[in-house]
Design a protein around this motif. Structure first.
Motif, PDB file in Angstrom:
ATOM      1  N   ARG A  55       0.801  -1.319   0.176  1.00 44.55           N
ATOM      2  CA  ARG A  55      -0.409  -0.319  -0.007  1.00 44.55           C
ATOM      3  C   ARG A  55       0.972   1.444  -0.221  1.00 44.55           C
ATOM      4  N   ASN A  56       2.266   1.171   0.682  1.00 47.42           N
ATOM      5  CA  ASN A  56       2.994   2.546   0.547  1.00 47.42           C
ATOM      6  C   ASN A  56       3.466   2.742  -0.655  1.00 47.42           C
ATOM      7  N   LEU A  57       4.011   1.776  -1.200  1.00 48.14           N
ATOM      8  CA  LEU A  57       4.399   1.119  -2.951  1.00 48.14           C
ATOM      9  C   LEU A  57       3.887   2.383  -3.288  1.00 48.14           C
ATOM     10  N   LEU A  58       2.455   1.804  -2.978  1.00 52.36           N
ATOM     11  CA  LEU A  58       0.931   2.152  -4.941  1.00 52.36           C
ATOM     12  C   LEU A  58       0.502   3.927  -3.621  1.00 52.36           C
ATOM     13  N   ARG A  59       1.140   3.620  -2.725  1.00 50.11           N
ATOM     14  CA  ARG A  59       0.733   5.932  -2.603  1.00 50.11           C
ATOM     15  C   ARG A  59       1.632   6.813  -2.945  1.00 50.11           C
ATOM     16  N   SER A  60       3.177   6.300  -3.051  1.00 53.77           N
ATOM     17  CA  SER A  60       4.174   6.960  -2.756  1.00 53.77           C
ATOM     18  C   SER A  60       3.991   7.206  -4.529  1.00 53.77           C
ATOM     19  N   ALA A  61       3.517   6.538  -5.413  1.00 50.64           N
ATOM     20  CA  ALA A  61       3.966   5.622  -6.563  1.00 50.64           C
ATOM     21  C   ALA A  61       2.859   6.916  -7.287  1.00 50.64           C
ATOM     22  N   GLU A  62       1.600   6.696  -6.333  1.00 45.89           N
ATOM     23  CA  GLU A  62       0.634   8.265  -6.544  1.00 45.89           C
ATOM     24  C   GLU A  62       1.231   9.590  -6.964  1.00 45.89           C
ATOM     25  N   THR A  63       1.591   9.777  -5.489  1.00 43.80           N
ATOM     26  CA  THR A  63       2.374  11.238  -4.699  1.00 43.80           C
ATOM     27  C   THR A  63       3.691  11.737  -6.004  1.00 43.80           C
ATOM     28  N   GLY A  64       3.689  10.854  -6.738  1.00 45.13           N
ATOM     29  CA  GLY A  64       5.105  10.426  -7.725  1.00 45.13           C
ATOM     30  C   GLY A  64       6.267  11.225  -6.138  1.00 45.13           C
ATOM     31  N   ARG A  65       6.330  10.370  -5.388  1.00 43.92           N
ATOM     32  CA  ARG A  65       7.754  10.978  -4.363  1.00 43.92           C
ATOM     33  C   ARG A  65       8.801   9.779  -4.912  1.00 43.92           C
ATOM     34  N   TYR A  66       9.394   9.662  -6.223  1.00 39.91           N
ATOM     35  CA  TYR A  66      10.341   8.631  -5.941  1.00 39.91           C
ATOM     36  C   TYR A  66      10.554  10.146  -7.303  1.00 39.91           C
ATOM     37  N   ASP A  67      12.646  10.011  -7.075  1.00 38.86           N
ATOM     38  CA  ASP A  67      13.171  10.975  -7.850  1.00 38.86           C
ATOM     39  C   ASP A  67      13.375  10.031  -9.100  1.00 38.86           C
ATOM     40  N   ARG A  68      12.817  10.548  -9.989  1.00 36.09           N
ATOM     41  CA  ARG A  68      12.776   9.950 -11.335  1.00 36.09           C
ATOM     42  C   ARG A  68      14.249  10.684 -12.260  1.00 36.09           C
ATOM     43  N   ALA A  69      15.154  11.227 -11.059  1.00 41.22           N
ATOM     44  CA  ALA A  69      15.828  11.679 -11.979  1.00 41.22           C
ATOM     45  C   ALA A  69      16.703   9.953 -13.074  1.00 41.22           C
ATOM     46  N   GLY A  70      17.812  10.453 -13.923  1.00 34.56           N
ATOM     47  CA  GLY A  70      18.291   9.689 -14.432  1.00 34.56           C
ATOM     48  C   GLY A  70      19.749   9.153 -14.169  1.00 34.56           C
ATOM     49  N   VAL A  71      21.088  10.007 -14.058  1.00 34.60           N
ATOM     50  CA  VAL A  71      21.853   9.685 -13.743  1.00 34.60           C
ATOM     51  C   VAL A  71      21.655   9.880 -12.824  1.00 34.60           C
TER      52      VAL A  71
END
Lengths: 580, 237
Positions: A287-303
């Protein structure tokens, strides 16, 4: 590249001993003066638990037969020439001589004062000095290891000594080639020093399996034999072997699915517990994983994002087989994982919230006996899709649909045709293949976003579930419901059976009208709603549409059961209330 | 040749397996074609003793997809001596005892454009343009000495001239390839383990030597694997 990444892991995340050093119990420390005089003997251990001495990081080498002195730390026979009572005296003197030679060479190569002190001591010992210190000593056994200390320094700890030992051990007659892991030119090993343990659960030898090996004539090439076909230096071989063993031993870094083991690691330490997500997903963490994916918590920086590596291994006798290799970033892996869990969301059998499912349970639902029938490629494909995106194979869909037709026997003797795992798997396959929109298909969807023929297939499944419900309401529990008899035919050729089934249902309906009028009106309404989706009954359904059929069946059943349960709960709350 | 535009050929196939040397038994493929595989393809299309191929670039046209197969393979190699022995004394080879199941992690659906140069050897007398034209004609006609293959012989390659509008893939910026096999260098040695053909002004000679695999740090930048020129200095293949 797999080996290079393992090597990086070994260097950055593991505290590995120097080349060919190992934790060995050492019983005595001989304390020397710089001129070689013996100033004291320290006993280490000797108690019940450490009879052979306390562990210490000293040069170690596997010794079977033959004379192989270990530098600066060896047993009484090598170091002092004191034999056991049953040893051949000539061999003992030989061993001692080799040890002294090795120490002399080390002193010359390293020019370290401490090693020179050891050489001086040995010469004086051979001349007869200091004998009385050791020979009568209480508890002295020539089998036990001894090492030296010159004033406060242990010569085995000196970096020059370590370098000398590393080159001494590996340099003998080995060809000079470019190591393909480190890129450095140097002596390379014919047989790698460290074997991969930890694959015994999946069929590997208990002595250890080799990741890199070429042990039959068919695998030689260009005149190179054994591991020389893939030149790897001893140092690199030892380090990546140890890294792999550590990863296989750690609970959090590996997961066994079927007869493949997945090893996961990241470049920098990370909290990501992939093994748990794959094997036994914890609902809260998902549930935490799905929630943080929704809020875009993850830093999607490439390098600069932390790198994530996954290696799938299986064992084939003495060899470890690389089944799959994945290299991606941690944010991407988390994103793919959240997509994976969202794709498999499926309501429970009674309409309740369903818990996330592990890979093995999902895959095994498509087989009668997964332990015998499931190919290792299936779980490898599923883990790869979970971490890296991609499509699940259609043949898995075909298998799942077949199992829906056959059904799984339940304890009470009935057969469950579409289990929750199968429904989740079918939805998952559809989602990854991206042809059908499965975003609203977690539970019953009266108005799915599907095209006409797909919608009809879904409605047919719902119809079958509804008809089964009618039969059950009218007749109670019976041995063979219409699902048991007609699921296969209804799923593949609806037009051939539904006409008859709906006709037969009329008699059940008339019985219900007389006995349970409330139920009758609800059922009648639902039936009409489902039939409004159906123009006529489709003649045949393709494999994909049969999958939709199963989903429709499952969703409708789950909804009906949820309604029944809600009604029963309400009835239990107020016993005077009417039937719903 | 320096300054001349390199020769190009587009190569594609359903499967490929550019085997990593360290995983030669249970094969794992490199993600991208190796320079030695590229050389093999070029030599299958066109080769003469008067020149060598120098691979410059390999452009990857399709996304890298892996594919896993299990096959039964044999552990022994064919030997003329044992065959003659059977011929005389009867007996034979029974595959049942010798079989082992091997796994291979290959690539599927691959397409590359190889750019390479022709470098004349010392004993060549003709103008290099002659060989370049011959190569271009052969590529256009689809003519080859033997069918080129992608890594292993069972994965045949199709080849043709590039259209001119192919786009390299845009991989993940950090798709590192690590150390990749560049090629195998043959060092002459009197007691060497392999016998190979040498081609010089004296015609074809059989030489003995040792084989040494050479590796280089490979990088896929903008979908193109560039083979550094320095690797070709200091001894040729």
């Amino acid at each position: 590249m797999i080996l290079q990444r393992l090597l990086e892991y070994a260097d950055s995340r593991m505290d590995l001993p120097p080349v060919m050093y190992g934790e060995t119990p050492v019983r005595w420390t001989l304390v020397l003066e710089p001129d070689g005089a013996l100033s004291g003997v320290i006993s280490r251990g000797g108690g019940k638990e450490n009879r052979r001495g306390e562990d210490m990081l000293v040069p170690s080498v596997v010794r079977a037969a033959g004379i192989k002195p270990k530098l600066l730390a060896d047993n009484g026979e090598y170091v002092l020439g004191l034999g056991r009572t049953d040893s051949d005296p000539k061999k003992v003197t030989d061993r001692h001589r080799h040890f002294v030679d090795l120490t002399r060479r080390c002193a010359e190569a390293t020019e370290a004062d401490e090693v020179r002190a050891v050489v001086a001591f040995l010469e004086r010992w051979d001349a007869g000095e200091f004998r009385e210190e050791m020979e009568g000593r209480e508890g002295f056994d020539p089998q036990d290891d001894l090492t030296f200390r010159v004033e406060e320094v242990y010569p085995v700890d000196l970096p020059d000594v370590r370098a000398f030992w590393a080159s001494e051990i590996s340099g003998k007659g080995a060809p000079e080639l470019t190591c393909l892991v480190t890129g450095a030119v140097g002596p390379v090993e014919k047989r790698l020093p460290v074997k991969v343990k930890g694959l015994t659960r999946i069929g590997g030898q208990s002595a250890g399996t080799s990741l890199v090996s070429a042990n039959a004539p068919a695998f030689e090439s260009y005149g190179l034999k054994n591991s020389l076909t893939s030149p790897i230096s001893r140092d690199a071989g030892e380090r990546f072997g140890k890294a792999l063993n550590v990863l296989l031993a750690g609970e959090k870094s590996r997961v066994f699915i079927g007869n493949v083991v997945y090893v996961f690691w990241t470049r920098e330490p990370s909290e990501l517990d992939i093994g748990m997500f794959m094997e036994r997903p914890d609902p809260d963490r998902v549930r935490n994983l799905l929630r943080s994916a929704e809020t875009g918590r993850y830093d999607r920086a490439g390098v600069g994002a932390n790198r994530f590596y996954a290696l799938a291994l299986s064992a084939s006798g003495g060899r470890a087989v690389v089944r799959d290799w994945l290299e991606t970033t941690v944010p991407k892996a988390e994103e793919n994982l959240s997509r994976w869990f969202r794709a498999q969301e499926m309501v429970g059998l009674w309409g309740e919230e369903g818990a996330p499912l592990g890979v093995f349970r999902l895959a095994a639902s498509a087989y009668r006996d997964a332990s015998k029938e499931m190919q290792p490629t299936v779980s490898a494909a599923m883990v790869r899709v979970a971490l890296n995106g991609g499509r699940l194979p259609s043949d898995l869909l075909a298998r799942a649909v077949r199992r829906c037709v056959v059904g799984t026997a339940r304890q009470d003797g009935t057969r469950e045709h579409v289990t929750r795992e199968r429904a989740a798997l079918i939805k998952l396959i559809f989602t990854t293949q991206e042809r059908l929109d499965m975003s609203e298909m977690k539970s019953l969807n009266p108005n799915p976003d599907l095209e006409d023929e797909d919608r009809e297939a879904y409605a047919c499944g719902r119809l079958l579930a509804e008809l089964e419900g009618i039969q059950r309401a009218a007749l109670g529990r019976i041995n063979a419901t219409i699902t048991d008899r007609y699921y296969g035919a209804a799923s593949s050729t609806p037009a051939s059976v539904f006409g008859m089934l709906v006709g037969d249902a009329q008699s059940h309906l008339s019985k219900l009208r007389k006995t349970k009028p409330g139920v009758h009106s609800a059922v009648q309404q639902r039936l009409e709603e489902i039939m409004s989706n159906l123009g006529g009954y489709p003649k045949t359904l393709t494999m994909e549409r049969q999958g939709l059929f199963s989903l429709g069946y499952y969703h409708q059943r789950a909804r009906n059961r949820a309604d029944i349960k809600a009604a029963n709960d309400k009835k239990n709350e107020n016993p005077d209330g009417e039937d719903s | 040749m320096n300054g001349e535009s390199p020769l190009e050929v587009k190569v594609w196939g359903d499967f490929a397996c550019f085997t990593r040397p360290e995983f030669g038994v249970e094969r794992v493929s490199y993600g991208v074609m190796t320079p030695s595989a590229a050389r093999g393809i070029l030599e299958a299309i066109f080769w003469k003793p008067e020149f060598r191929w120098r691979v410059r670039e390999i452009t990857v046209l399709k996304p890298i997809r892996h594919y896993s197969i299990l096959r039964n393979e044999m552990n022994s190699i064919q030997s003329e001596r044992s065959a003659r022995g059977w011929q005389v004394g009867g007996g034979g080879y029974y595959a049942d005892d010798d079989r082992a199941q091997r796994h291979a992690l290959c690539l599927r659906d691959v397409a590359y454009i190889i750019r390479a140069d022709i470098e004349l050897k010392e004993h060549a007398t003709d103008h290099p343009a002659k060989y370049r034209d011959q190569f271009r004609r052969r590529v256009k006609r689809g003519q080859c000495f033997t069918q080129p293959y992608l890594g292993t012989r069972e994965f045949s390659a199709f080849f043709g001239p590039p259209d001119g509008d192919e786009e390299p893939i845009e991989p993940d910026e950090e798709y590192g390839l690590g150390f990749m096999l560049f090629d195998v260098e043959f060092e002459p040695a009197t007691k060497g383990k392999v016998a190979y053909a040498g081609h010089g002004s004296g015609g074809r000679t059989v030489e003995r030597g040792n084989a040494k695999p050479k590796f280089f740090q490979a990088r896929l930048s903008g979908g193109v694997l560039e083979v550094p020129r320095e690797l070709y200095e200091g001894g040729g293949a």
